[in-house]
Design a protein around this motif. Structure first.
Motif, PDB file in Angstrom:
ATOM      1  N   LEU A   1       0.309  -1.073   0.261  1.00 54.82           N
ATOM      2  CA  LEU A   1       0.523   0.275  -0.285  1.00 54.82           C
ATOM      3  C   LEU A   1       1.151   0.807   0.354  1.00 54.82           C
ATOM      4  O   LEU A   1       0.193   2.826  -0.179  1.00 54.82           O
TER       5      LEU A   1
ATOM      6  N   VAL B   1       0.838   4.055  10.592  1.00 51.91           N
ATOM      7  CA  VAL B   1      -0.560   4.498  10.294  1.00 51.91           C
ATOM      8  C   VAL B   1      -1.477   3.392   9.103  1.00 51.91           C
ATOM      9  O   VAL B   1      -2.212   3.027   8.843  1.00 51.91           O
ATOM     10  N   ALA B   2      -0.285   3.781   8.254  1.00 56.14           N
ATOM     11  CA  ALA B   2      -0.458   3.200   6.447  1.00 56.14           C
ATOM     12  C   ALA B   2      -0.595   1.625   6.973  1.00 56.14           C
ATOM     13  O   ALA B   2      -1.868   0.917   6.285  1.00 56.14           O
TER      14      ALA B   2
ATOM     15  N   GLY C   1      -2.114   0.157   8.707  1.00 56.96           N
ATOM     16  CA  GLY C   1      -3.695  -0.044   9.474  1.00 56.96           C
ATOM     17  C   GLY C   1      -4.227  -0.639   8.546  1.00 56.96           C
ATOM     18  O   GLY C   1      -5.461  -1.299   8.449  1.00 56.96           O
ATOM     19  N   THR C   2      -3.525  -0.305   6.774  1.00 57.79           N
ATOM     20  CA  THR C   2      -5.090  -0.235   6.082  1.00 57.79           C
ATOM     21  C   THR C   2      -4.171  -1.346   5.111  1.00 57.79           C
ATOM     22  O   THR C   2      -5.361  -2.170   3.983  1.00 57.79           O
ATOM     23  N   GLY C   3      -2.790  -1.888   5.141  1.00 58.61           N
ATOM     24  CA  GLY C   3      -2.444  -2.622   4.105  1.00 58.61           C
ATOM     25  C   GLY C   3      -0.964  -2.782   4.821  1.00 58.61           C
ATOM     26  O   GLY C   3      -0.231  -2.388   4.973  1.00 58.61           O
ATOM     27  N   ASP C   4      -0.314  -3.902   3.125  1.00 56.14           N
ATOM     28  CA  ASP C   4       1.328  -3.899   3.393  1.00 56.14           C
ATOM     29  C   ASP C   4       1.856  -2.828   3.273  1.00 56.14           C
ATOM     30  O   ASP C   4       1.180  -2.369   2.474  1.00 56.14           O
TER      31      ASP C   4
END
Lengths: 222, 222
Positions: free
Chosen positions: B50, B78-79, B81-84
């Motif tokens: 991501l 933080v990122a 939390g949404t993807g690799d």
């Protein structure tokens, strides 16, 4: 050490010093090795210091309260305003003895992933020294402004952005992508994207040039 | 990496892998090497991620804005939390090319002491990786409570402290150190010292035992 701005190295009872291997590895920091003080005990090393913090990954009995690395670095930097302070590390294989830790006014640990055995796993000596020197630097010195991006130009002005948006809307109509009677959320989304992208003045020209080319193609097909 | 809780290693075009030297140095982390993914380009390495942050000590033109290591670690966490997400490092000798940095959404630097030449001096690869993994851990995981000091006892109670202070005052009079008519600032200073020392219950008994011994000596001399 040197990369983080530290210069005073004191070696307690080194097996061999000077050491050709150390010289070879100290690329660019040989002055630090040249000026290293060699002493025969930790007591001697700490003579004249105001405050010393021992780094250890092991639980210590009868010692003062521990701190995590970051807080310990802050405490050392404050104390360094009044006198010489020391970070004390054990050697790679056996670390610090309880007696050595007891000579220090504080002990500190670097947070690590819990290991399969008991407590946390522990870092190599060089890695622990790196982390602590980095934390000292972060606590002591404002990192300052980051390197300027040489390629970075002036931010696009309000007029630039509005001009680009109007051009984009026109091109979107001409191409048939956008129905003038049902523009939906196209323009608000483009506006949001441009705001986030912090578009530069020069990029406006590039994008408008591209839009002009699109418009010409669209008109020819028409 | 493993000590800081990271497990996914991707190697781009390694000169030799598996490598007996790497295995030898990976004490306790051979699983990480066993599970390392080997790819032939950075593009391949970043497929499916991501967000990627490139670490570099050099000034980069035409790249996105840089961040210091600590802020970059926060952004990555933080990122994540949404993807690799990926941290991208160059090799020890030549670092990352501009094209490689451009594949990343961010570039970051570790603050260092300005070198004698131009910009900052730069860390070894292993040291830079250590600092970034440490910062990621600090940004992602509460370090938790420090190891309990096994030797630490209960704090002395208010009564304990007052008892000790009275005893100390009495002994100071008996010894002749303190003039009852001119006690000056002795007691307030002792009170302050005891407060700072966060005296433990068991220590009160030790100190009062010592004071009793002093008192006996003083009375004999009398």
């Amino acid at each position: 050490m040197k990369t983080m701005g530290l210069s005073q190295l004191v070696l307690v009872n080194p097996r061999q010093f000077p050491d050709p291997q150390a010289d070879a590895m100290a690329s660019g920091a040989s002055d630090l090795l040249l000026n290293a003080r060699v002493v025969s005990s930790l007591t001697e090393a700490l003579n004249g210091t105001l405050f010393a913090t021992a780094l250890t990954a092991r639980r210590r009995e009868l010692a003062v309260e521990p701190l995590w690395a970051r807080e310990a670095a802050g405490e050392l930097v404050v104390a360094a305003g009044t006198g010489d302070v020391a970070l004390v590390f054990g050697n790679e294989t056996s670390g610090l003895s309880n007696d050595e830790v007891a000579l220090c006014r504080r002990w500190a640990s670097i947070p690590t992933q819990p290991g399969p055995q008991s407590g946390g796993s522990s870092l190599n000596l060089a890695q622990a020294v790196q982390v602590m020197c980095y934390e000292l630097r972060m606590a002591a010195v404002d990192p300052g402004t980051l390197p300027q991006i040489a390629g970075a130009g002036d931010l696009a002005s309000h007029d630039d952005i509005e001009g680009l948006l109007s051009h984009l809307e026109r091109a979107a109509f001409v191409s048939g992508y956008l129905d003038p009677d049902q523009p939906k959320r196209f323009m608000p989304r483009m506006r949001r994207l441009l705001a986030r992208a912090r578009v530069e003045h020069e990029e406006i020209s590039i994008l408008r040039g591209l839009l002009t080319a699109f418009e010409k193609c669209a008109k020819k097909i028409d």
